[in-house]
Design a protein around this motif. Structure first.
Motif, short mmCIF file in Angstrom:
data_model
loop_
_atom_site.label_atom_id
_atom_site.label_comp_id
_atom_site.label_asym_id
_atom_site.label_seq_id
_atom_site.Cartn_x
_atom_site.Cartn_y
_atom_site.Cartn_z
N LEU A 7 0.84 -1.19 0.00
CA LEU A 7 0.00 0.00 0.00
C LEU A 7 0.88 1.25 0.00
CD1 LEU A 7 -2.97 0.86 0.13
CD2 LEU A 7 -2.75 0.97 2.61
N ALA A 8 1.91 1.20 0.86
CA ALA A 8 2.81 2.34 0.96
C ALA A 8 3.49 2.59 -0.38
CB ALA A 8 3.86 2.09 2.05
N LEU A 11 1.19 4.14 -2.85
CA LEU A 11 1.00 5.55 -2.54
C LEU A 11 2.21 6.38 -2.96
CD1 LEU A 11 -0.84 5.30 0.85
CD2 LEU A 11 -1.71 6.37 -1.23
N VAL A 12 3.39 5.83 -2.72
CA VAL A 12 4.61 6.55 -3.10
C VAL A 12 4.61 6.78 -4.61
CG1 VAL A 12 7.12 6.41 -3.28
CG2 VAL A 12 5.99 5.76 -1.15
N GLY A 14 2.10 6.65 -6.64
CA GLY A 14 0.99 7.55 -6.98
C GLY A 14 1.36 9.00 -6.74
N ALA A 15 1.94 9.24 -5.57
CA ALA A 15 2.29 10.62 -5.21
C ALA A 15 3.33 11.17 -6.18
CB ALA A 15 2.82 10.66 -3.78
N ILE A 16 4.33 10.35 -6.49
CA ILE A 16 5.39 10.82 -7.39
C ILE A 16 4.83 11.11 -8.78
CG2 ILE A 16 7.50 10.13 -8.61
CD1 ILE A 16 8.26 8.61 -6.00
N ALA A 18 1.80 11.80 -9.61
CA ALA A 18 0.92 12.96 -9.57
C ALA A 18 1.74 14.24 -9.63
CB ALA A 18 0.07 12.93 -8.29
N PHE A 19 2.84 14.27 -8.87
CA PHE A 19 3.66 15.47 -8.85
C PHE A 19 4.35 15.71 -10.18
CE2 PHE A 19 3.52 15.31 -4.15
CZ PHE A 19 3.04 16.59 -3.99
N ILE A 22 2.10 17.33 -12.65
CA ILE A 22 1.76 18.73 -12.43
C ILE A 22 2.92 19.64 -12.78
CG2 ILE A 22 1.23 20.45 -10.65
CD1 ILE A 22 -0.23 18.14 -9.19
N ILE B 17 2.15 6.31 5.64
CA ILE B 17 1.01 6.11 4.75
C ILE B 17 0.05 7.28 4.84
CG2 ILE B 17 -1.06 4.69 4.38
CD1 ILE B 17 0.73 2.28 5.16
N LEU B 20 1.55 10.21 3.08
CA LEU B 20 1.50 10.04 1.63
C LEU B 20 0.09 10.16 1.09
CD1 LEU B 20 4.08 7.20 1.24
CD2 LEU B 20 4.19 9.44 0.15
N ALA B 21 -0.85 9.63 1.88
CA ALA B 21 -2.24 9.70 1.44
C ALA B 21 -2.65 11.16 1.32
CB ALA B 21 -3.13 8.97 2.44
N PHE B 23 -0.68 13.72 0.85
CA PHE B 23 0.04 14.28 -0.30
C PHE B 23 -0.63 13.97 -1.62
CE2 PHE B 23 4.16 15.17 1.87
CZ PHE B 23 4.27 16.45 1.37
N SER B 24 -0.91 12.65 -1.79
CA SER B 24 -1.44 12.26 -3.10
C SER B 24 -2.84 12.83 -3.28
CB SER B 24 -1.43 10.75 -3.26
OG SER B 24 -2.01 10.16 -2.13
N SER B 27 -2.34 16.44 -4.38
CA SER B 27 -1.88 16.62 -5.75
C SER B 27 -2.94 16.19 -6.76
CB SER B 27 -0.58 15.87 -5.98
OG SER B 27 -0.70 14.58 -5.46
N CYS B 28 -3.70 15.16 -6.41
CA CYS B 28 -4.73 14.72 -7.35
C CYS B 28 -5.80 15.79 -7.50
CB CYS B 28 -5.41 13.45 -6.86
SG CYS B 28 -4.40 12.01 -7.14
N LYS B 30 -5.53 18.92 -7.20
CA LYS B 30 -5.02 20.01 -8.02
C LYS B 30 -5.16 19.66 -9.50
CE LYS B 30 -1.06 23.05 -7.52
NZ LYS B 30 0.30 23.07 -7.00
N GLU B 31 -4.88 18.37 -9.75
CA GLU B 31 -4.87 17.93 -11.14
C GLU B 31 -6.25 17.96 -11.77
OE1 GLU B 31 -2.84 14.17 -13.13
OE2 GLU B 31 -2.68 14.34 -10.96
#
Lengths: 203, 200
Positions: A7-8, A11-12, A14-16, A18-19, A22, B17, B20-21, B23-24, B27-28, B30-31
């Motif tokens: 899961l982590a 998420l990592v 996903g976050a990367i 997404a960034f 943008i 987690i 990160l949750a 954060f994501s 960012s989502c 915003k997108e």
């Protein structure tokens, strides 16, 4: 525990992603410090902003060979360099296009164009297309005027050269020159951002 | 046995987690909000008749009306039950020319469903007769093609959409007050999907 790790990781990732999605669209805003680069010039030598020790700042122009708007502005970009280089603001032209997608913008044809037009400024290829996304350039031509300060090269103006691409004689507002004149007088730039039609950057 | 809960790997993982949750999510969010803009101010009373061109170019049976931005603006503000697909392009713009067939196909496919495609050329004034008119003829273009001749682009780009940097191709799809803007090249599938999202 495995599930948590997975899961982590998701998420990592996903976050990367997404960034990274943008970031290219964002780019510099007026007031941001522009990072330096090292790009190959038409004379095969690498050029960085740091090479220009005596400069007070820079006129960074994302431009290219093929775009009719860029072509319409070529003579005006040369004129800008001639006028402002001696005042401390040289033009640094960068071709942001991927030559594989736009054959007219290959390094070899950049060399040809620079010679034909007697470019008085470096004409660099953004090899790997790493620099233009940092700036946030979306099209050619796209101008960024930077002022050298203690903290770095600060973005002072983003946008068009002037208000008439099709007819240099009919120009009413010389946006880039107005910004440069203000900077040379240590004054605030009045019009900090403008928009213009241009060719999208080919990736 | 000492137990430092702060160092317990499961606790730290949990914290990570959550972080990160957040954060994501940020960012989502915003997108998804950026590409879509809705007209907030109420539509002005729109004149029912067609906007008036400042000039009409004509050659070999092809007519293209030319507008400055003021004359053109009503094309972006028609308030009725038709969905308008307004595409900004030019004959010299390779990605624009590549996606034109998709707009033509959309125009034909949705002809009877109150959809109108408008192709707004941004060619240079000196190229209208030499490039634009022959191009329209050669491609037998069926959608309405008009010419926007207003070199002071800084004055009007943001009036089309504040998100538009000025790069083409660019497209506005609108129906009444529902409006979306795209600074991108389309595939037919993507274009049709966006049309449907505004039509509904």
């Amino acid at each position: 525990m495995k599930a948590i790790k997975f899961l982590a990781l998701t998420l990592v990732v996903g976050a990367i992603s997404a960034f990274t999605m943008i970031k290219p669209a964002a780019g510099y805003k007026v007031g941001d410090v522009a990072t330096d680069f090292s790009l190959k010039n038409v004379d095969n030598k690498k050029v960085s902003l740091a090479d220009f020790k005596a400069a007070k700042g820079f006129i960074v122009v994302f431009t290219c060979n093929h775009c009719p708007y860029a072509q319409a502005y070529e003579d005006r970009i040369i004129a800008l360099d001639k006028k402002y280089k001696k005042l401390g603001y040289p033009v640094i032209a960068i071709n942001p296009n991927n030559p594989a997608k736009q054959k007219d913008d290959s390094f070899e044809l950049m060399q040809v164009r620079a010679k034909e037009k007697n470019f008085t400024f470096p004409y660099l290829l953004d090899e790997g297309q790493k620099v233009y996304p940092q700036y946030g350039a979306t099209k050619t031509p796209h101008v960024y005027i930077l002022q050298k300060t203690k903290v770095g090269n600060v973005v002072k103006y983003i946008g068009a050269i002037d208000d008439n691409y099709s007819d240099a004689a009919a120009v009413k507002e010389k946006y880039a020159e107005n910004a440069l004149d203000a900077l040379l007088k240590n004054k605030e730039v009045a019009v900090k951002e403008t928009k213009a039609i241009g060719c999208s950057i080919k990736t | 046995m000492l137990n430092f809960s702060g160092l317990n790997p499961i606790y730290t993982m949990r914290k990570m987690i959550i972080l990160l949750a957040v954060f994501s999510f940020m960012s989502c969010k915003k997108e998804v909000t950026s590409p879509e803009t809705t007209v907030s101010e109420p539509e002005k009373a729109v004149v029912a008749d067609q906007p008036k061109p400042i000039k009409v170019y004509e050659k070999d049976g092809i007519k293209v009306a030319s507008y400055d931005f003021n004359a053109f603006e009503p094309f972006l503000k028609k308030d009725n039950d038709t969905t308008y697909v307004v595409n900004f392009w030019a004959t010299w713009c390779v990605p624009c020319v590549e996606e034109l067939p998709h707009f033509e196909k959309l125009n034909t496919t949705y002809k009877d469903q109150k959809v109108k495609v408008l192709l707004v050329s941004l060619d240079m004034p000196q190229k209208v007769e030499s490039n634009l008119l022959p191009f329209v003829k050669k491609k037998s273009m069926q959608s309405e093609v008009i010419y926007l001749n207003d070199p002071d682009a800084n004055a009007w780009i943001s009036k089309v959409d504040t998100a538009w940097s000025g790069a083409i191709p660019a497209t506005v799809i609108y129906k009444g007050g529902q409006r979306k803007f795209y600074e991108q090249q389309f595939t037919y599938e993507a274009l049709e999907k966006e049309l449907k999202s505004v039509m509904k």
